[in-house]
Design a protein around this motif. Structure first.
Motif, PDB file in Angstrom:
ATOM      1  N   ILE A 269      70.524  10.958  54.076  1.00 61.29           N
ATOM      2  CA  ILE A 269      71.375  11.912  53.360  1.00 61.29           C
ATOM      3  C   ILE A 269      70.538  12.759  52.410  1.00 61.29           C
ATOM      4  CG2 ILE A 269      73.295  12.138  51.743  1.00 61.29           C
ATOM      5  CD1 ILE A 269      74.439   9.543  52.952  1.00 61.29           C
ATOM      6  N   ALA A 270      69.604  12.117  51.695  1.00 64.23           N
ATOM      7  CA  ALA A 270      68.732  12.867  50.785  1.00 64.23           C
ATOM      8  C   ALA A 270      67.911  13.897  51.553  1.00 64.23           C
ATOM      9  CB  ALA A 270      67.817  11.905  50.033  1.00 64.23           C
ATOM     10  N   ALA A 271      67.398  13.517  52.728  1.00 66.61           N
ATOM     11  CA  ALA A 271      66.612  14.453  53.539  1.00 66.61           C
ATOM     12  C   ALA A 271      67.479  15.612  54.036  1.00 66.61           C
ATOM     13  CB  ALA A 271      65.988  13.717  54.723  1.00 66.61           C
ATOM     14  N   ALA A 272      68.723  15.330  54.399  1.00 68.41           N
ATOM     15  CA  ALA A 272      69.624  16.387  54.837  1.00 68.41           C
ATOM     16  C   ALA A 272      69.919  17.363  53.703  1.00 68.41           C
ATOM     17  CB  ALA A 272      70.926  15.777  55.359  1.00 68.41           C
ATOM     18  N   LEU A 273      70.125  16.839  52.507  1.00 72.88           N
ATOM     19  CA  LEU A 273      70.366  17.712  51.358  1.00 72.88           C
ATOM     20  C   LEU A 273      69.143  18.574  51.068  1.00 72.88           C
ATOM     21  CD1 LEU A 273      72.297  15.303  48.947  1.00 72.88           C
ATOM     22  CD2 LEU A 273      73.236  17.210  50.277  1.00 72.88           C
ATOM     23  N   ALA A 274      67.963  17.998  51.208  1.00 70.38           N
ATOM     24  CA  ALA A 274      66.745  18.790  50.993  1.00 70.38           C
ATOM     25  C   ALA A 274      66.651  19.930  52.009  1.00 70.38           C
ATOM     26  CB  ALA A 274      65.514  17.891  51.091  1.00 70.38           C
ATOM     27  N   TRP A 275      67.010  19.673  53.264  1.00 68.93           N
ATOM     28  CA  TRP A 275      67.013  20.732  54.284  1.00 68.93           C
ATOM     29  C   TRP A 275      67.992  21.844  53.912  1.00 68.93           C
ATOM     30  CZ3 TRP A 275      71.157  21.544  58.001  1.00 68.93           C
ATOM     31  CH2 TRP A 275      70.894  22.598  58.899  1.00 68.93           C
ATOM     32  N   LEU A 276      69.185  21.474  53.488  1.00 66.85           N
ATOM     33  CA  LEU A 276      70.194  22.466  53.125  1.00 66.85           C
ATOM     34  C   LEU A 276      69.785  23.224  51.874  1.00 66.85           C
ATOM     35  CD1 LEU A 276      73.254  20.223  53.938  1.00 66.85           C
ATOM     36  CD2 LEU A 276      72.747  22.412  55.047  1.00 66.85           C
ATOM     37  N   ALA A 277      69.091  22.549  50.955  1.00 66.01           N
ATOM     38  CA  ALA A 277      68.574  23.241  49.768  1.00 66.01           C
ATOM     39  C   ALA A 277      67.532  24.269  50.174  1.00 66.01           C
ATOM     40  CB  ALA A 277      67.988  22.235  48.784  1.00 66.01           C
ATOM     41  N   GLY A 278      66.648  23.883  51.103  1.00 64.82           N
ATOM     42  CA  GLY A 278      65.639  24.820  51.574  1.00 64.82           C
ATOM     43  C   GLY A 278      66.227  26.019  52.281  1.00 64.82           C
ATOM     44  N   ALA A 279      67.352  25.814  52.963  1.00 65.30           N
ATOM     45  CA  ALA A 279      68.045  26.920  53.639  1.00 65.30           C
ATOM     46  C   ALA A 279      68.924  27.713  52.685  1.00 65.30           C
ATOM     47  CB  ALA A 279      68.887  26.371  54.794  1.00 65.30           C
ATOM     48  N   ARG A 280      68.995  27.297  51.430  1.00 60.61           N
ATOM     49  CA  ARG A 280      69.782  27.968  50.388  1.00 60.61           C
ATOM     50  C   ARG A 280      71.259  28.093  50.791  1.00 60.61           C
ATOM     51  NH1 ARG A 280      67.704  29.801  46.164  1.00 60.61           N
ATOM     52  NH2 ARG A 280      69.165  31.520  45.873  1.00 60.61           N
ATOM     53  N   ILE A 281      71.810  26.971  51.218  1.00 63.31           N
ATOM     54  CA  ILE A 281      73.233  26.911  51.523  1.00 63.31           C
ATOM     55  C   ILE A 281      73.979  26.563  50.239  1.00 63.31           C
ATOM     56  CG2 ILE A 281      75.001  25.847  52.964  1.00 63.31           C
ATOM     57  CD1 ILE A 281      72.885  27.502  54.463  1.00 63.31           C
ATOM     58  N   GLY A 282      74.874  27.418  49.822  1.00 62.11           N
ATOM     59  CA  GLY A 282      75.521  27.251  48.524  1.00 62.11           C
ATOM     60  C   GLY A 282      76.498  26.099  48.451  1.00 62.11           C
ATOM     61  N   VAL A 283      77.283  25.886  49.514  1.00 61.83           N
ATOM     62  CA  VAL A 283      78.354  24.884  49.499  1.00 61.83           C
ATOM     63  C   VAL A 283      78.143  23.916  50.659  1.00 61.83           C
ATOM     64  CG1 VAL A 283      80.838  24.479  49.595  1.00 61.83           C
ATOM     65  CG2 VAL A 283      79.948  26.530  48.461  1.00 61.83           C
ATOM     66  N   ILE A 284      78.258  22.630  50.376  1.00 65.17           N
ATOM     67  CA  ILE A 284      77.985  21.586  51.368  1.00 65.17           C
ATOM     68  C   ILE A 284      79.099  20.555  51.338  1.00 65.17           C
ATOM     69  CG2 ILE A 284      76.385  19.759  52.063  1.00 65.17           C
ATOM     70  CD1 ILE A 284      74.267  21.507  50.377  1.00 65.17           C
ATOM     71  N   ASN A 285      79.664  20.261  52.507  1.00 55.66           N
ATOM     72  CA  ASN A 285      80.704  19.244  52.591  1.00 55.66           C
ATOM     73  C   ASN A 285      80.099  17.894  52.963  1.00 55.66           C
ATOM     74  OD1 ASN A 285      83.791  18.711  52.798  1.00 55.66           O
ATOM     75  ND2 ASN A 285      82.899  17.695  54.582  1.00 55.66           N
ATOM     76  N   MET A 286      80.566  16.840  52.259  1.00 54.52           N
ATOM     77  CA  MET A 286      80.107  15.473  52.509  1.00 54.52           C
ATOM     78  C   MET A 286      81.326  14.551  52.550  1.00 54.52           C
ATOM     79  SD  MET A 286      76.917  15.491  49.823  1.00 54.52           S
ATOM     80  CE  MET A 286      76.195  13.956  50.412  1.00 54.52           C
ATOM     81  N   SER A 287      81.893  14.354  53.722  1.00 54.98           N
ATOM     82  CA  SER A 287      83.036  13.455  53.859  1.00 54.98           C
ATOM     83  C   SER A 287      82.542  12.033  54.088  1.00 54.98           C
ATOM     84  CB  SER A 287      83.944  13.927  55.001  1.00 54.98           C
ATOM     85  OG  SER A 287      84.623  15.107  54.651  1.00 54.98           O
ATOM     86  N   LEU A 288      81.750  11.541  53.147  1.00 52.13           N
ATOM     87  CA  LEU A 288      81.129  10.224  53.214  1.00 52.13           C
ATOM     88  C   LEU A 288      81.489   9.440  51.966  1.00 52.13           C
ATOM     89  CD1 LEU A 288      77.512  11.467  54.056  1.00 52.13           C
ATOM     90  CD2 LEU A 288      79.331  10.976  55.683  1.00 52.13           C
ATOM     91  N   VAL A 289      81.568   8.118  52.087  1.00 52.23           N
ATOM     92  CA  VAL A 289      81.860   7.284  50.920  1.00 52.23           C
ATOM     93  C   VAL A 289      80.961   6.060  50.919  1.00 52.23           C
ATOM     94  CG1 VAL A 289      84.247   8.018  50.652  1.00 52.23           C
ATOM     95  CG2 VAL A 289      83.722   6.107  52.179  1.00 52.23           C
ATOM     96  N   GLY A 290      80.668   5.570  49.716  1.00 53.69           N
ATOM     97  CA  GLY A 290      79.835   4.385  49.571  1.00 53.69           C
ATOM     98  C   GLY A 290      79.617   4.046  48.113  1.00 53.69           C
TER      99      GLY A 290
END
Length: 442
Positions: A269-290
Motif C-alpha cells: 500500500i505504501a508503494a502504491a501511494l508513492a506511485w500515485l504521489a509521483g504521478a501527482r494524483i490529487g484524490v485517491i480512493n482506498m476502500s481498505l480496512v485494518g
C-alpha cells in the motif's frame, strides 16, 4: 445455558434478516461482500419491511455478534494463508516473519542485524521521499518478540509488522469470468484524474469501454477482481444503463493484491501511494480496512502534507467497533454509507473519523463475468463516490486547493442540521442522485 441458546438464536436471526433485506449476505465485515448475484431481472421484493427487524437487532443486541463475525473472517484468512500469514498479538493478520522499517539509518540497520534480522527487500518511495526496508525474521523466531527487541534497541526508529489490509480481492463474487484484456486509451489532456488502491480492475467490462486506465502493480500482469472492478466502476464507469460519479475522469489504478496470499500488505500500500504521489494524483480512493500501522501512518501523513486527499471507507464492524484504518488517520476523508432513504447502514462504523456519507446499499455496480452487474453493499462502495466528486474539484495535490475542495463538498452535503457534524454521516450525504438503482436493471 439459556443465555447461550438466546445468543445462537439472535445470531441466526441476524444472518437471516441481513440476507433478506439486502440480498447481500456479508455486508463487508472486514473482507468485502459485493453481494449476491444480480439476476437478469429483479423480481419484486419487500425489502423495507424485511430490513427493519434486522436494523433493530444490529443496533441493540447484535454488536458482539458483529465483532465475532469479523474475528471469524480474519481467522478464516489466517487459516487459508497460513504459509504466508500469521497473527500479531491482537489477532490481526500480518505477513509471516516480516518487519517493516521506515527510512532506517545505517545505525538502525545495524541494530536490526544485531537483533538477528536480515534485509529481505528494499524499496525507494520516490513520491514520498522515503525508503522502506522489509526485514526478515529468522526461522523459528517469534516475530512479535523480535519487533519488541528491535524497538528497544532503536527507540528512535520506526518499525512495525507488515499488516494485511482487507476489503478487496479476497472474496470475489460467485461465478463468472473476467472480460477480455484491452489496450486502455491514454488519459485525455485536461481531464480530471482519480487514484485507486484496491484489487485489480476488469477493464474489459462494458462500463470501462471509453475509460482511460493507467495500471500499477503485479509486475505488469493483470489480475481482475470483483471488489476492485466494482469500486472503479462507481468512480469512472459508464454504459447504457450504468454511470459512475465521474466517468470523464482518468483512472490510476494500483493493484496491491495481485491474487497473492500476502496481498494488501502495508508495504504494498505504501508503494502504491508513492506511485500515485509521483504521478501527482490529487484524490485517491482506498476502500481498505485494518489496524493501525506505523508504516501506513507515515505514508498517509506524507501524502496528506503534500496536499493529496485520501478517501477511505470507515468499515462495517458496527457502531461500537474500534476505529479502522486508514480512514481514522488524521487528514483522511472517512466515508460511511447510507441506504436509499438516507439512513446510515446499521453495520457502518461511527465516530469522528466519518467526514461524509454516500450511497452504499440498494444499488448495483459492475461485476466479473455474467451477469455483468450485481448488488453491492457497504462503506467500500460509498467511498468511491466521494472520491470521484472530490477529484472533480482537485486536479493535482496542493494543500490549499485540497482544503477548498473539501469545503466545496461540505457545502453540497445534505444533512438535517446544516450547523452540525455527526458521528454517523459527518458533514452530510453526498451523491444520493448517483445511486445506480436495481430497478434500472430489471
Amino acid at each position: 445455558m439459556k443465555s447461550s441458546s438466546n445468543y445462537r438464536i439472535r445470531r441466526l436471526v441476524l444472518a437471516l434478516t441481513i440476507a433478506a433485506s439486502t440480498a447481500s449476505a456479508h455486508a463487508q465485515l472486514r473482507l468485502p461482500s459485493v453481494g449476491v448475484q444480480l439476476p437478469q431481472r429483479i423480481g419484486p421484493l419487500d425489502s423495507e419491511n424485511l430490513r427493519i427487524p434486522g436494523e433493530r437487532l444490529l443496533n441493540t443486541a447484535a454488536q458482539p455478534i458483529l465483532r465475532e463475525l469479523r474475528l471469524e473472517t480474519v481467522g478464516k484468512l489466517l487459516r487459508q494463508q497460513r504459509e504466508v500469514l500469521e497473527a500479531d498479538p491482537r489477532g490481526e493478520p500480518v505477513v509471516r516473519r516480516e518487519i517493516l522499517a521506515w527510512s532506517p539509518s545505517a545505525a538502525s540497520l545495524a541494530a536490526a542485524r544485531a537483533a538477528g534480522l536480515t534485509v529481505l527487500r528494499e524499496r525507494v518511495l520516490e513520491g514520498l521521499d522515503a525508503r522502506l526496508v522489509v526485514l526478515q525474521v529468522p526461522a523459528g523466531e517469534d516475530t512479535a518478540a523480535l519487533l519488541d527487541k528491535l524497538r528497544a534497541l532503536d527507540p528512535d526508529g520506526s518499525y512495525d509488522f507488515n499488516h494485511v489490509y482487507t476489503g478487496s480481492g479476497t472474496q470475489p463474487l460467485p461465478g463468472g469470468q473476467p472480460g477480455a484484456a484491452r489496450q486502455e486509451p491514454a488519459p485525455r489532456d485536461g481531464a480530471p484524474r482519480v487514484g485507486l488502491v484496491d484489487s485489480g480492475v476488469d477493464t474489459g467490462h462494458a462500463v470501462f469501454r471509453d475509460a482511460a486506465v493507467t495500471r500499477w502493480g503485479c509486475d505488469g500482469a493483470v489480475h481482475p477482481a470483483a471488489h476492485g472492478t466494482a469500486v472503479a466502476a462507481l468512480m469512472v464507469g459508464r454504459s447504457e444503463r450504468f454511470r459512475g460519479a465521474a466517468p470523464q475522469a482518468g483512472l490510476y489504478a494500483a493493484d496491491v493484491y495481485c491474487d497473492s496470499g500476502s496481498g494488501g500488505s502495508a508495504d504494498k500500500i505504501a508503494a502504491a501511494l508513492a506511485w500515485l504521489a509521483g504521478a501527482r494524483i490529487g484524490v485517491i480512493n482506498m476502500s481498505l480496512v485494518g489496524p493501525p500501522n506505523k508504516t501506513l501512518e507515515l505514508a498517509v501523513g506524507a501524502m496528506v502534507r503534500r496536499g493529496h486527499l485520501l478517501v477511505a471507507a470507515v468499515g462495517n464492524d458496527g457502531p461500537a467497533a474500534p476505529p479502522l484504518y486508514p480512514a481514522s488517520y488524521p487528514g483522511v476523508v472517512g466515508v460511511s454509507a447510507v441506504d436509499r432513504q438516507g439512513r446510515t447502514l446499521p453495520e457502518a462504523a461511527r465516530g469522528p473519523q466519518v467526514m461524509f456519507a454516500a450511497p452504499g446499499n440498494q444499488m448495483v455496480s459492475a461485476a466479473l463475468g455474467s451477469p455483468p452487474y450485481r448488488i453491492v453493499r457497504g462503506t467500500s462502495f460509498a467511498a468511491p463516490t466521494v472520491a470521484a466528486l472530490l477529484a472533480l474539484q482537485l486536479a493535482r495535490p496542493e494543500p490549499a486547493a485540497a482544503k477548498q475542495a473539501l469545503a466545496a463538498l461540505q457545502r453540497q452535503a445534505v444533512r438535517a442540521d446544516a450547523a452540525s457534524v455527526s458521528n454517523e454521516t459527518g458533514h452530510g450525504v453526498l451523491g444520493a442522485a448517483l445511486r445506480n438503482d436495481p430497478s434500472a436493471f430489471r
